[in-house]
Every structure is written in C-alpha cells, then in structure tokens.
Enzyme design. Structure first.
Site, PDB file in Angstrom:
ATOM      1  CE  LYS A   1       0.825   1.354   4.481  1.00 47.31           C
ATOM      2  NZ  LYS A   1       1.576   2.561   4.855  1.00 47.31           N
TER       3      LYS A   1
ATOM      4  CG  ASP B   1      -0.372   0.058   8.013  1.00 52.54           C
ATOM      5  OD1 ASP B   1      -1.043   1.036   8.401  1.00 52.54           O
ATOM      6  OD2 ASP B   1       0.832   0.129   7.720  1.00 52.54           O
TER       7      ASP B   1
END
Ligand code: C5P
Length: 303
Positions: free
Chosen positions: A14, A140
């Site tokens: 990401k 995350d």
C-alpha cells in the site's frame, strides 16, 4: 463449504495517498486520518495443512527480521488461539514488497494469512472478529483484510470507510536503502510540534476521493518534514517524481520509500533514471482497482 488443503493469496503493498497525524492519545499513540491505496506490487502467501506445528518459510531477497516476531506467524498463532486448535500448518511467504518502506509488507502478509486461514477453515469467524484480530496485530492490517483497494481510515487505521476504487494508474516506488523506524518517525513529528497538537480545521470533500485529480488536491503526508530532515535524499526524490510528471508524489507511510502516481506508463518509466541517479532502488508497479482473489487448492503444485 469444502475444506481445501491449501490456499494462496496475493498480499499487496500500500501507499498512503493522504496521511494526517492527529493528537497523541493517553496511551501514547497518535490518531490518524489516512487514505490507503493498494498496489499491484505484492507478496504471495500460501498456507497449507501439514504436520502438527507452525512452520514459516520466507523466499525472496527481502529482510523480514527474526522469524519468531514475523507478523505473518503471529497472525497464524492469533487465528489458532481464537479457534482453540493447535496449528498444523506450513506458511510460505514469497516476498516482493521492500521492507522498512512504509508500504505495509508485514501487515499485508499478516492479513493474507488471516484471509487464507479463514478460507482454509471454512470461515469460522465473523468479519468483526477477523477485524479485531487484525487491529491487534497492527495498524495497517485491517485495511489489508480486504474489501477495497482504496479506503479512508481513522484512529490507528482500524476505522475504515471502503471507497470505490479509482482506475489503475502507473506507480514508481523508490527506496533510499536507509530505514526510518515508525516509532522514531512519530517521535520526530512530536518533537517538531514541540507541544500538544493544536486541531487544524479541515473538510475532506467527498469528490476529492472520486478521481485522481481530486486526490492530487488532498494528497499529503505529515511525516515528510521530520523524516526528510533525517533522510534528505527523500525530498529530492519527491521533487524528481513531481518534475517527471507524477500527479501525486509523496513518502509512503512513515517511510522510507517514496512513490509517484503517473498518468501513463511512459512517464513512470522515464522517472526511474532520476531516482536511480539519487542512489535509490526502484520498483515499477500500478495502483490496484480491485482486491486480489484467493486461489483455493490451485491445480498447479503450490510453493
Ligand atoms: O505500531 P507500531 O508498534 O509499529 O508503532 C511503533 C511506535 O510508533 C509506537 O510505540 C508509538 O510510539 C508510535 N505510534 C504512534 N501512533 C500510531 C502508531 C504508532 O505514536 N498511530
């Protein structure tokens, strides 16, 4: 649902298209407002039923730290603790995401293990239960648990609003070869503030998250000044990405990689030389417009 013998899932990287660091809370953690965007650059995670015990093997030229502290292993342990069953499992990580990059490689592997084990065991847990395991593993991890390739998140990353994905855009990632530990990055931001956080009024227009042009207007990363002061080449790299035509050029997470989102692949590829001239390693990839789907009992031999 039949019980497969093995499940293989892609664990994407990401970047944060927007990352605002809010107030430090009583427990020492900072609240965040962030926009996660998944990339095609991905590790591959395979879980396979095996002999009693939990074996983790890591392939690829990426440093993943001590095996006992590996987040993918901890994810498997956490899942089996909730299941109340001892693991009988082989986990294989084929690494491609650079480490110490702010790209969520370890978190994505952990989420991939949760997704794969959930499939391997016939989905014994609710989505809420899996999300709870995810946030206990790391900030995350809930995003990577899936549902969307683009999401707005608050808190430590556990409050998520999945967003309609944007069309895939070419991305160039650069890494300076120097790490910026997360705790140091937060500490540097807190020191730079020199006192308590003063609220900054800001309204995020919904249309800003509905197009790449909109995203370009709200992209930011509050870690940048503090981390750029420690690793000055990062500021030059972000400038080089913008000069090469990146519509978003930022640091990923708390560093130390930087990325540029480009309108076309030719512009992205042309940005590679200036980053390499700065001594950086580079990766060509693109943003994801859909979450990868798990492969179950693939017909080819796994691993
Ligand atoms: O999540 P992780 O354990 O990697 O975080 C390392 C350190 O970074 C924490 O101990 C905390 O000091 C800081 N941190 C923070 N706010 C967050 C996440 C981490 O201050 N949202």
């Amino acid at each position: 649902m039949s019980a497969p013998a093995a499940v293989r899932v892609a664990a994407p990287a990401k970047v944060n298209l927007r990352l605002c660091i809010l107030a430090r809370e009583a427990d020492g953690y900072h609240g965040l407002e962030t926009v996660f965007c998944a990339l095609a650059l991905a590790d591959e995670v395979t879980v396979r039923r095996g002999a009693p015990g939990l074996r983790l093997s890591v392939e690829g030229d990426v440093d993943t730290g001590p095996p006992e502290r590996n987040l993918a292993r901890r994810a498997a342990e956490r899942f089996h603790a909730a299941l109340g069953e001892a693991p009988a499992l082989d986990v294989v990580l084929r690494k491609a995401i650079p480490s110490s990059a702010g790209m969520g490689g370890g978190s994505s592997d952990a989420a991939a293990v949760l997704r794969a084990l959930d499939r391997l065991h016939g989905s014994p847990f609710s989505r809420a239960e899996l999300l709870q395991m995810a946030i206990e593993l790391g900030a995350d991890v809930p995003f990577f648990l899936g549902g969307s390739a683009l999401a707005l998140a608050w808190g430590r990353g556990e409050r998520l609003l999945p967003l309609p994905p944007l069309p895939s855009r070419p991305v160039l990632v650069g890494h300076p070869g120097e790490a910026m530990p997360t705790a140091d990055a937060f500490r540097a931001v807190a020191e730079a503030r020199g006192g308590p956080y003063r609220p900054v009024a800001s309204a995020l227009p919904a249309e800003a998250l509905a197009s790449w042009e909109g995203v370009a207007g709200i992209a930011c990363n509050d870690f940048e000044p503090a981390v750029f002061a420690r690793i000055p080449v990062l500021a030059r790299a972000v400038d080089a990405l913008a000069a090469a035509g990146a519509t978003v050029a930022r640091m990923a997470g708390s560093g130390s990689s930087v990325y540029g989102v480009f309108p076309d692949a030719a512009a992205r590829d042309a940005a590679e030389a200036p980053l390499r001239a700065l001594g950086m390693r580079t990766w060509r990839t693109e943003t994801l417009s859909a979450e990868p789907v798990a492969e179950v009992d693939p017909p080819v031999a796994l691993g």
